[in-house]
Structure formats: structure tokens, C-alpha cells
Design an enzyme around this catalytic site. Structure first.
Site, mmCIF file in Angstrom:
data_model
loop_
_atom_site.group_PDB
_atom_site.id
_atom_site.type_symbol
_atom_site.label_atom_id
_atom_site.label_comp_id
_atom_site.label_asym_id
_atom_site.label_seq_id
_atom_site.Cartn_x
_atom_site.Cartn_y
_atom_site.Cartn_z
ATOM 1 C CG HIS A 127 -5.737 -2.165 5.977
ATOM 2 N ND1 HIS A 127 -4.917 -1.693 6.972
ATOM 3 C CD2 HIS A 127 -6.415 -3.185 6.509
ATOM 4 C CE1 HIS A 127 -5.115 -2.390 8.068
ATOM 5 N NE2 HIS A 127 -6.018 -3.306 7.822
ATOM 6 N NE ARG A 150 5.557 7.377 5.010
ATOM 7 C CZ ARG A 150 4.703 6.400 4.662
ATOM 8 N NH1 ARG A 150 3.389 6.618 4.704
ATOM 9 N NH2 ARG A 150 5.144 5.227 4.294
ATOM 10 N NE ARG A 151 7.095 6.650 1.460
ATOM 11 C CZ ARG A 151 6.100 6.111 0.781
ATOM 12 N NH1 ARG A 151 5.183 6.870 0.240
ATOM 13 N NH2 ARG A 151 6.031 4.812 0.638
ATOM 14 C CG HIS A 178 1.715 1.872 12.682
ATOM 15 N ND1 HIS A 178 1.115 1.152 13.697
ATOM 16 C CD2 HIS A 178 1.113 1.467 11.532
ATOM 17 C CE1 HIS A 178 0.175 0.360 13.173
ATOM 18 N NE2 HIS A 178 0.163 0.529 11.858
ATOM 19 C CG PHE A 179 5.561 0.760 8.327
ATOM 20 C CD1 PHE A 179 6.829 0.304 8.026
ATOM 21 C CD2 PHE A 179 5.107 1.921 7.712
ATOM 22 C CE1 PHE A 179 7.638 1.002 7.148
ATOM 23 C CE2 PHE A 179 5.911 2.625 6.831
ATOM 24 C CZ PHE A 179 7.189 2.164 6.552
ATOM 25 C CG HIS A 180 10.272 0.088 10.835
ATOM 26 N ND1 HIS A 180 9.815 1.113 10.037
ATOM 27 C CD2 HIS A 180 11.267 -0.510 10.126
ATOM 28 C CE1 HIS A 180 10.522 1.136 8.910
ATOM 29 N NE2 HIS A 180 11.396 0.159 8.940
ATOM 30 C CE1 TYR A 225 -4.750 -6.483 10.396
ATOM 31 C CE2 TYR A 225 -6.294 -5.788 8.722
ATOM 32 C CZ TYR A 225 -5.695 -5.603 9.943
ATOM 33 O OH TYR A 225 -6.052 -4.529 10.708
HETATM 34 FE FE1 HAS Z 1 -1.169 -0.253 10.339
HETATM 35 C C1 HAS Z 1 -0.361 2.433 8.321
HETATM 36 C C2 HAS Z 1 -4.062 1.280 11.276
HETATM 37 C C3 HAS Z 1 -2.114 -3.055 12.147
HETATM 38 C C4 HAS Z 1 1.311 -2.062 8.835
HETATM 39 N N1 HAS Z 1 0.213 0.124 8.881
HETATM 40 C C5 HAS Z 1 0.393 1.289 8.191
HETATM 41 C C6 HAS Z 1 1.489 1.141 7.262
HETATM 42 C C7 HAS Z 1 1.937 -0.155 7.385
HETATM 43 C C8 HAS Z 1 1.130 -0.774 8.411
HETATM 44 C C9 HAS Z 1 3.025 -0.810 6.575
HETATM 45 O O1 HAS Z 1 -5.760 3.631 10.331
HETATM 46 C C10 HAS Z 1 2.068 2.254 6.391
HETATM 47 C C11 HAS Z 1 1.613 2.278 4.990
HETATM 48 C C12 HAS Z 1 2.284 3.400 4.269
HETATM 49 O O2 HAS Z 1 3.447 3.247 3.876
HETATM 50 O O3 HAS Z 1 1.683 4.481 4.148
HETATM 51 N N2 HAS Z 1 -2.755 -0.758 11.542
HETATM 52 C C13 HAS Z 1 -3.828 0.014 11.792
HETATM 53 C C14 HAS Z 1 -4.750 -0.693 12.692
HETATM 54 C C15 HAS Z 1 -4.186 -1.923 12.927
HETATM 55 C C16 HAS Z 1 -2.952 -1.953 12.197
HETATM 56 C C17 HAS Z 1 -6.034 -0.192 13.241
HETATM 57 N N3 HAS Z 1 -0.510 -2.167 10.500
HETATM 58 C C18 HAS Z 1 -1.037 -3.163 11.280
HETATM 59 C C19 HAS Z 1 -0.306 -4.375 11.080
HETATM 60 C C20 HAS Z 1 0.655 -4.099 10.136
HETATM 61 C C21 HAS Z 1 0.514 -2.707 9.790
HETATM 62 C C22 HAS Z 1 -0.611 -5.675 11.769
HETATM 63 C C23 HAS Z 1 1.681 -4.968 9.528
HETATM 64 C C24 HAS Z 1 1.847 -6.227 9.756
HETATM 65 N N4 HAS Z 1 -2.020 1.530 9.925
HETATM 66 C C25 HAS Z 1 -3.221 1.952 10.378
HETATM 67 C C26 HAS Z 1 -3.550 3.248 9.757
HETATM 68 C C27 HAS Z 1 -2.506 3.565 8.906
HETATM 69 C C28 HAS Z 1 -1.563 2.477 9.030
HETATM 70 C C29 HAS Z 1 -4.749 4.056 9.962
HETATM 71 C C30 HAS Z 1 -2.386 4.800 7.986
HETATM 72 C C31 HAS Z 1 -1.588 5.876 8.586
HETATM 73 C C32 HAS Z 1 -1.392 7.051 7.649
HETATM 74 O O4 HAS Z 1 -1.892 8.126 7.976
HETATM 75 O O5 HAS Z 1 -0.763 6.908 6.600
HETATM 76 C C33 HAS Z 1 -4.822 -3.037 13.766
HETATM 77 O O6 HAS Z 1 -4.872 -4.235 13.024
HETATM 78 C C34 HAS Z 1 -4.096 -3.260 15.052
HETATM 79 C C35 HAS Z 1 -4.818 -4.207 15.990
HETATM 80 C C36 HAS Z 1 -3.875 -4.767 17.014
HETATM 81 C C37 HAS Z 1 -4.074 -4.842 18.324
HETATM 82 C C38 HAS Z 1 -2.977 -5.408 19.214
HETATM 83 C C39 HAS Z 1 -3.304 -6.767 19.791
HETATM 84 C C40 HAS Z 1 -2.109 -7.312 20.518
HETATM 85 C C41 HAS Z 1 -1.637 -8.573 20.390
HETATM 86 C C42 HAS Z 1 -0.388 -8.992 21.135
HETATM 87 C C43 HAS Z 1 -0.731 -9.708 22.411
HETATM 88 C C44 HAS Z 1 0.471 -9.985 23.236
HETATM 89 C C45 HAS Z 1 0.712 -11.150 23.893
HETATM 90 C C46 HAS Z 1 1.995 -11.241 24.613
HETATM 91 C C47 HAS Z 1 -0.196 -12.308 23.839
HETATM 92 C C48 HAS Z 1 -5.317 -4.375 18.938
HETATM 93 C C49 HAS Z 1 -2.322 -9.593 19.548
HETATM 94 C C50 HAS Z 1 1.879 -11.823 25.984
HETATM 95 C C51 HAS Z 1 3.261 -12.127 26.445
HETATM 96 C C52 HAS Z 1 3.608 -12.515 27.675
HETATM 97 C C53 HAS Z 1 5.019 -12.857 27.991
HETATM 98 C C54 HAS Z 1 2.632 -12.597 28.756
HETATM 99 CU CU CU Z 2 -4.160 0.011 7.072
#
Ligand code: HAS
Ligand code: CU
Length: 564
Positions: free
Chosen positions: A232, A446-447, A383-385, A236
Site C-alpha cells: 500500500h 483481473r489477470r 483503479h490503478f491505471h 504513496y
Molecule cells: Fe489504490 C488497490 C484504496 C490511492 C494504486 N491501488 C490499488 C492497486 C494499486 C493502487 C496499484 O482500499 C492494486 C494493487 C494490486 O495489484 O492488487 N487507493 C485506495 C485509496 C486511495 C488510493 C483509499 N491507489 C491510490 C494511489 C495509487 C493507488 C494514489 C497509485 C499511485 N487501492 C485501494 C484499495 C485497493 C487498492 C482498497 C485494494 C483493492 C483490492 O480489492 O484489491 C486514496 O489514497 C485516494 C485518495 C484520493 C482522493 C482524491 C483527491 C483528488 C485530488 C485531485 C484534485 C484535482 C485538482 C484539479 C486540484 C481523495 C488530489 C483541479 C483542476 C482544475 C483545472 C480546476
Molecule cells: Cu492500498
């Protein structure tokens, strides 16, 4: 130069010079881009697999799983480690005005390169199709595990170099708050130094001796826990460097200011505390972990989403500041005033937009009951792409557009292709991820080499959704080719240092120095990273030790198997 602080008090040999630091950074970033290139070419066949189109017979691959392992390892582990190693050494060195010990920096590079050759060779030789999660009892060749361990060791050497530079800076600038980029970088490396422990222990003490035949079996349940302890927070380790760019570079490049420096520090501190004790959200379906501990990790995961939510508002406000400074007005008029023609700006901003969806999907996945519906389905690669594959990768593509010119003195070429690549990557990933999430909800795993089963009508429900993924993969192929075309043209172009933009960090509306006494005190408090690290370790001990002890006591040594 952006040196901050008392540069003259540094010994001559440790003063940031520019050229030697640029060379080693170029080596890291270049190696990362090379891994990205090979990994990227292996992507579209897998997207087509979901559309029911099987092109594996035409590719120089032994199997679908060999391609998937190469793709996952090169993208998620090799590209990210090299690219991050480069920028998270160069940016703080430049900001502090300190030269890292160059021999060690090159040492880290060559160790990682050796690791990549070992692991890459094992994958190409078809000995280690265990996918990037390394799950036993599937058993790869020992050179594969050793290679990956060396890549991690290289990143830890860079972490140590950055800690040493930071201590030196503190010594010559007593009492001064750490400059922002350095602060964010040190926290990222601290987090990774603690987080990598699970993978290091799992590979060095379990998989490596097992693959060498020194121990007969490994315990898959224990390994999965160790893997996700790192697995996990590694997300980050990929994301925080992108956040550093969003906070410290993008607002300035857009002609505005970062709205709050202390808020950026708080965000990184929260990541130090909450990134690691959450790994069970990848193991909700695992036996041998008590449900109560899974719930603890579920709640902690909601905490780790908070710094990202803060980031969304702080970075959006900073972009608004830039848009208004450029003459934009009204509720949304400022958006159009931003420098959208600059690919180095557009890439990270489209990355941010994508991350709104990626983050929302993450919160869905973190929710125990919802996770069980889509765990191990196509929803997960969906999700991860849009997280690592777009929010992070496209930010790094944007960095490439200004960092390569900065490092080489060669201005960006084929800028039109660069800009098109960014929009196409964004569109392609959106299409791909839409299809993947949708298929996941329909139960497509998947996979799985599902294109080989398409004729029998297996997973026919997901066929339409799969078309979206396949189409996304084709768009991504064009996006990647345009991106690398621009990179290649830039590297082959003539040197013209006068036309290369300087790398500068965003100014802040409220910084640590000009703010009120209270803010100053909290910045000083946040600077005491030793204590915060202890607190982070305490949270990890509570979240992990009972389960790990139980799994060690319940050890079941399973012999390895080779499914290919
Ligand atoms: Fe995830 C599975 C939960 C974030 C990557 N995640 C994965 C896997 C990868 C991955 C690679 O709870 C698969 C692993 C595998 O092969 O089995 N993930 C989360 C949660 C977050 C999260 C709660 N993941 C990421 C990030 C990754 C990533 C970042 C890579 C860099 N994820 C999971 C969970 C799984 C999971 C379960 C397991 C699933 C399973 O069953 O196997 C949080 O960190 C997300 C918080 C993010 C936000 C969004 C904030 C938005 C922002 C953008 C603002 C936009 C602006 C644009 C400013 C709340 C900061 C404004 C623009 C204008 C023009 C006005
Ligand atoms: Cu995770």
C-alpha cells in the site's frame, strides 16, 4: 539557482555545482523512461485482451502472463523507482544548494541498473511469471527476487543521501525551517524507508532463500501481509513525488503562487503517519487475518484519504490564483486563462483531474463491504491505471518536458506531439479505466487471459465494456508513441541552453517565515521529524504486530509451483 540558506558555510566540495548533479539525475530519469518505453509497449495487448482480441500469437512472448509480469514490474517497480530516485535527489539538492556525495549517488544508480538487468533477464527468460505482486507459492528464479531487492536497496541509498544532505543543511542553518521541497522530499523518503521494510524482509528472508532451495517452503499468508505492508504505501511513494510537483512547481509554472506552505507540510506529515498502517485493505478477502484488524485498517484508510482531499483544495486554489494572475475572471473563466498550450503544465493538471476519479474509486475499494464485490476483478486495474498510470505517470511525463531540457540544455522538440500525447494519454486512460471498472462490476476477473475464452462466450456480459478498454489501449499506443517521439527528438536536438527554461520552485502566498507566530511555531513543530517518525512507527506496531506474530506462529511452509 534556488539555493536557500547559508551556502557559504558549506565546504566547497559540498556546494551544489550543477553539472555533475545533472548527469546523475539524467541517468536515473533516462533509465526510468527506458523502462516506461518497454513497459508501455506491453500495455495495449492486454487492453485488447479485455476486448476479446487475442494478439499474443503475434508477439515475441511465451505467454499472456509473461507479458503481464514484464509490464507490471517495469512500470510499477522499475520506471517509478528510477524516475523518483532521480527527481527526489535532484530537487532537494538544488533547493538546499548542497551536492550529494556523488560516488554514492552513482553507486545507487548502478545497483538499481544491475537489479533491473537481473530481474529483467529472469522475466525475459520466462522463469518468473509471478506477476508484480510476487505471491508465493508461485515461484520465480532467484535472480528475479535478488534483482528486485537491489532496486529497492538503490532507492534506500538515495533516501540516506537525502537525509545526510538535510542534516548538513540543518547544521549550517541552525534554527531555520527546512525549505518546503526539501521538507516534502525528506518526509517521502522517511515514509518509504519505513514502508519498504515489509518487502525487504519478505524477499530477503522468505522468497530468496526459498528460490535458492535453502528453505523448503514459505507461508503465503505471511508473505502477503509483508508484501502489502509495503504494497500500500508504495502507492504513496509514487504519488508524493507527483504531489511535490503539484505543490512546488505547477503553480509557479502557471504564473501563480502556492496558497499555503504550512498546509503542504501538514499534508506530507499526515502521509508519514497514515500511509503504512492500512495494508489490510488489500487483504479483506484473506483468511488468517481477524476481521477486527481488517476493520482497523479500513478506518485508517479513510484517514489517509484526508491529506489527498486537502491537496485537492490547496492545489485547485493555487491554480485559481495563477489563472486570475493571468487575467482570468469569473467562476470558471480563470481555468481558460491557464497555460494549456504548455505540455509541462497540461500533463500534471490533467493528471490531477484523473485523480479525482482514481481517488473516489480508492475510497470505494477501501470500504470493506464494497471491496468484496469487486476484489480481484478488472475494477482493480481500472483503479490503478488512473492513479499510478495517469495521476503519477502523466505528472512525470510533464516533468520530462521541462526536466530533460534543463538537464541537457536541449530545448523541447516536437512540442505539438508532446501536447497531443498528453491529451491522448488522458483520453485513452479514461476510456480504458471506464471499461475496466464497468467489467469489474460485471464480475470479469483481473489477470485472466480472457480473450482466449471469448469464442466460448465466457464473460460475454462484459463484452461491450471490454471494447472500451480495448479502444483505450489503442489510443494509449498513439499517446505513448507521440510522447517518446518528442523525447527522442529533444535528446537528438541541438544544444541551446539559452532557450531552456530555468527550474524554479513556486513562491507561496503564506510561507513559514512571513506568517504569524502561531504558524511559525507549528512549522517548527512539524520540522521535528524524529518525533513524528516515532509516532508513525507506534501506529504501525499497533496495526501490524498482533497479526504478524500470529501468522509467524501459524507458519505453514508451502513448496513452490510453476504454473507456466
Ligand atoms: Fe489504490 C488497490 C484504496 C490511492 C494504486 N491501488 C490499488 C492497486 C494499486 C493502487 C496499484 O482500499 C492494486 C494493487 C494490486 O495489484 O492488487 N487507493 C485506495 C485509496 C486511495 C488510493 C483509499 N491507489 C491510490 C494511489 C495509487 C493507488 C494514489 C497509485 C499511485 N487501492 C485501494 C484499495 C485497493 C487498492 C482498497 C485494494 C483493492 C483490492 O480489492 O484489491 C486514496 O489514497 C485516494 C485518495 C484520493 C482522493 C482524491 C483527491 C483528488 C485530488 C485531485 C484534485 C484535482 C485538482 C484539479 C486540484 C481523495 C488530489 C483541479 C483542476 C482544475 C483545472 C480546476
Ligand atoms: Cu492500498
Amino acid at each position: 539557482m534556488d539555493s536557500t540558506g547559508n551556502r557559504s558555510a558549506l565546504p566547497q566540495a559540498r556546494q551544489f555545482g550543477g553539472d555533475s548533479e545533472k548527469k546523475v539525475t539524467f541517468a536515473f530519469v533516462g533509465a526510468g523512461l527506458l523502462a516506461l518505453f518497454v513497459g508501455f509497449l506491453l500495455g495495449p495487448p492486454q487492453a485488447l485482451n479485455y476486448a476479446g482480441i487475442d494478439i499474443y500469437d503475434w508477439l515475441p512472448l511465451a505467454s499472456y502472463y509473461q507479458g503481464l509480469t514484464l509490464h507490471g514490474v517495469l512500470m510499477a517497480l522499475v520506471f517509478t523507482s528510477f524516475f523518483i530516485g532521480g527527481i527526489l535527489l535532484y530537487l532537494p539538492a538544488r533547493e538546499m544548494g548542497i551536492r550529494p556525495p556523488m560516488v554514492l549517488a552513482w553507486g545507487a544508480f548502478w545497483i538499481m541498473a544491475l537489479g533491473t538487468v537481473l530481474a529483467g533477464g529472469a522475466m525475459v527468460a520466462d522463469t518468473s511469471n509471478v506477476l508484480y505482486t510476487l505471491y508465493p507459492p508461485m515461484k520465480g528464479h532467484w535472480t528475479f527476487y535478488l534483482g528486485l531487492a537491489l532496486v529497492v536497496v538503490g532507492t534506500l541509498i538515495i533516501a540516506a543521501l537525502v537525509f545526510e544532505m538535510w542534516r548538513l543543511w540543518k547544521r549550517v542553518n541552525p534554527g531555520a525551517p527546512t525549505p518546503l521541497v526539501t521538507y516534502m522530499t525528506v518526509v517521502t523518503w522517511l515514509m518509504w524507508a519505513i514502508a519498504s521494510l515489509g518487502l525487504v524482509v519478505g524477499v530477503v528472508f522468505l522468497l530468496l532463500p526459498w528460490s535458492l532451495g535453502w528453505i523448503e517452503g514459505v507461508d503465503p499468508a505471511l508473505f502477503r501481509t509483508l508484501f502489502w505492508y509495503t504494497g500500500h504505501p508504495i502507492v504513496y511513494f509514487w504519488l508524493l513525488p507527483a504531489y511535490i510537483i503539484w505543490y512546488a512547481m505547477v503553480p509557479g509554472q502557471a504564473g501563480g503562487k502556492l496558497v499555503s506552505d504550512p498546509m503542504a507540510r501538514l499534508v506530507f506529515l499526515l502521509f508519514l503517519l497514515f500511509s503504512i498502517p492500512v495494508g489490510f485493505h488489500h487483504q479483506y478477502a484473506d483468511p488468517s487475518i481477524p476481521v477486527a484488524w481488517k476493520m482497523v485498517h479500513n478506518v485508517m484508510t479513510m484517514f489517509v484519504a484526508i491529506p489527498s482531499l486537502i491537496t485537492a483544495f490547496t492545489v485547485a486554489a493555487s491554480l485559481e490564483n495563477a489563472g486570475r494572475a493571468r487575467g482570468g475572471s469569473g467562476w470558471v473563466g480563470w481555468i481558460g486563462a491557464l497555460p494549456w498550450r504548455n505540455p509541462g503544465f497540461t500533463a500534471p493538471v490533467l493528471a490531477m483531474v484523473t485523480f479525482i476519479f482514481g481517488g473516489a474509486g480508492g475510497i470505494i475499494l477501501a470500504t470493506f463491504s464494497l471491496n468484496l464485490v469487486v476484489h480481484n476483478t478488472a475494477f482493480i486495474p481500472g483503479h490503478f491505471h488512473i492513479t499510478v498510470g495517469t495521476a503519477v505517470t502523466m505528472t512525470f511525463m510533464g516533468v520530462t518536458f521541462w526536466l530533460l531540457p534543463h538537464l541537457t540544455g536541449r530545448p523541447l522538440r516536437a512540442a505539438g506531439a508532446a501536447l497531443a500525447s498528453v491529451w491522448l494519454w488522458f483520453a485513452g486512460m479514461m476510456l480504458f479505466a471506464l471499461g475496466m471498472h464497468w467489467q469489474g462490476i460485471l464480475g470479469v476477473p483481473r489477470r485472466s487471459y480472457i480473450s482466449a475464452m471469448a469464442e466460448e462466450g465466457v464473460y460475454a456480459d462484459g463484452a461491450l465494456a471490454g471494447m472500451f478498454s480495448g479502444a483505450g489501449g489503442v489510443v494509449l499506443l498513439f499517446a505513448g508513441l507521440l510522447f517518446f517521439w518528442s523525447v527522442l527528438r529533444t535528446l537528438l536536438g541541438a544544444r541551446d541552453p539559452g532557450r531552456v527554461e530555468q527550474v524554479g520552485f513556486s513562491q507561496t502566498l503564506s510561507g513559514p517565515l512571513e506568517s504569524s507566530g502561531k504558524t511559525k511555531a507549528s512549522v517548527a513543530l512539524m520540522d521535528r521529524l524524529g518525533w513524528w517518525t516515532l509516532l508513525a512507527v507506534a501506529l504501525i506496531v499497533v496495526a501490524y504486530v498482533p497479526t504478524i506474530v500470529q501468522q509467524v506462529l501459524d507458519w505453514q511452509g508451502i513448496a513452490g509451483m510453476r504454473l507456466w
